[in-house]
Design an enzyme around this catalytic site. Structure first.
Site, mmCIF file in Angstrom:
data_model
loop_
_atom_site.group_PDB
_atom_site.id
_atom_site.type_symbol
_atom_site.label_atom_id
_atom_site.label_comp_id
_atom_site.label_asym_id
_atom_site.label_seq_id
_atom_site.Cartn_x
_atom_site.Cartn_y
_atom_site.Cartn_z
ATOM 1 N N ASP A 7 0.891 -1.158 0.000
ATOM 2 C CA ASP A 7 0.000 0.000 0.000
ATOM 3 C C ASP A 7 0.929 1.207 0.000
ATOM 4 O O ASP A 7 1.527 1.536 1.018
ATOM 5 C CB ASP A 7 -0.907 0.003 1.227
ATOM 6 C CG ASP A 7 -1.852 1.195 1.235
ATOM 7 O OD1 ASP A 7 -2.328 1.588 0.150
ATOM 8 O OD2 ASP A 7 -2.112 1.746 2.322
ATOM 9 N N GLU A 67 -1.099 -1.224 -4.992
ATOM 10 C CA GLU A 67 -2.366 -0.582 -5.277
ATOM 11 C C GLU A 67 -2.104 0.609 -6.192
ATOM 12 O O GLU A 67 -1.168 1.372 -5.961
ATOM 13 C CB GLU A 67 -3.034 -0.129 -3.986
ATOM 14 C CG GLU A 67 -4.457 0.339 -4.202
ATOM 15 C CD GLU A 67 -5.198 0.515 -2.900
ATOM 16 O OE1 GLU A 67 -5.914 -0.409 -2.509
ATOM 17 O OE2 GLU A 67 -5.036 1.582 -2.287
ATOM 18 N N ASP A 140 -2.861 0.835 6.696
ATOM 19 C CA ASP A 140 -1.996 0.648 5.523
ATOM 20 C C ASP A 140 -1.497 -0.799 5.435
ATOM 21 O O ASP A 140 -1.301 -1.335 4.348
ATOM 22 C CB ASP A 140 -0.790 1.593 5.601
ATOM 23 C CG ASP A 140 -1.203 3.021 5.880
ATOM 24 O OD1 ASP A 140 -1.249 3.824 4.943
ATOM 25 O OD2 ASP A 140 -1.487 3.311 7.058
#
Length: 168
Positions: A7, A67, A140
């Site tokens: 992330d 991501e 996260d």
């Protein structure tokens, strides 16, 4: 197959390593890389890059999944996070590790089965898939594990499609 989910960020980078054997997913290691506020951006990027290399060298993933960025407000933040993603992708490419990218919608669809799922739903499904006692914190970290789970599910589908195409 060992997968590193990321992330991306500049202040906090969530990471999660999982092993995929058949349909079984096992957590290996997860946590976050943190950089100090008020540190020059170039130093923070170097810290993210070096920490990513250390993780890659220690846990030796077969793939890295990140991501994709989705920002609709703060363009400055988007640029900085984009730079952090860039140094992480560079680290993976330097180590010969394939990189995959997924949108938040794809991650939610793969983990929950619904592309507009709430963050808490995604986190709870990650906890269940990986048989964790609690949802990893900060968010996260849970998000990074969700990206890794997404890649695990997507790689299974992609492998099946490739098999079918080979025999046609």
């Amino acid at each position: 197959m060992r997968i590193l989910g990321i992330d991306p960020g500049i202040a906090i980078v969530g990471f999660g390593f999982i092993d995929k054997e058949g349909s079984k997913l096992t957590p290996v290691q997860y946590g976050c890389i943190q950089t100090e506020a008020h540190t020059p951006t170039e130093e923070r990027l170097l810290q993210v890059y070096e920490a990513t290399l250390q993780l890659l060298d220690k846990y030796k993933p077969d793939a890295m999944a990140l991501e994709k960025l989705f920002f609709n407000r703060n363009v400055t933040t988007a640029f900085t996070v984009g730079q952090a993603r860039g140094v992480q992708i560079l680290a993976a490419v330097q180590r010969g590790i394939p990189v995959a990218e997924y949108t938040p919608l794809q991650v939610k669809q793969a983990v929950v089965g619904y592309g507009k799922a709430e963050k808490k739903q995604v986190q709870e499904m990650v906890r269940m898939f990986l048989k964790l006692k609690a949802i990893p914190k900060p968010d996260d970290v849970a998000d990074a594990l969700a990206v890794a789970v997404c890649h695990a599910h997507s790689s299974t589908l992609n492998n099946k499609i490739a098999e079918v195409l080979r025999y046609d």
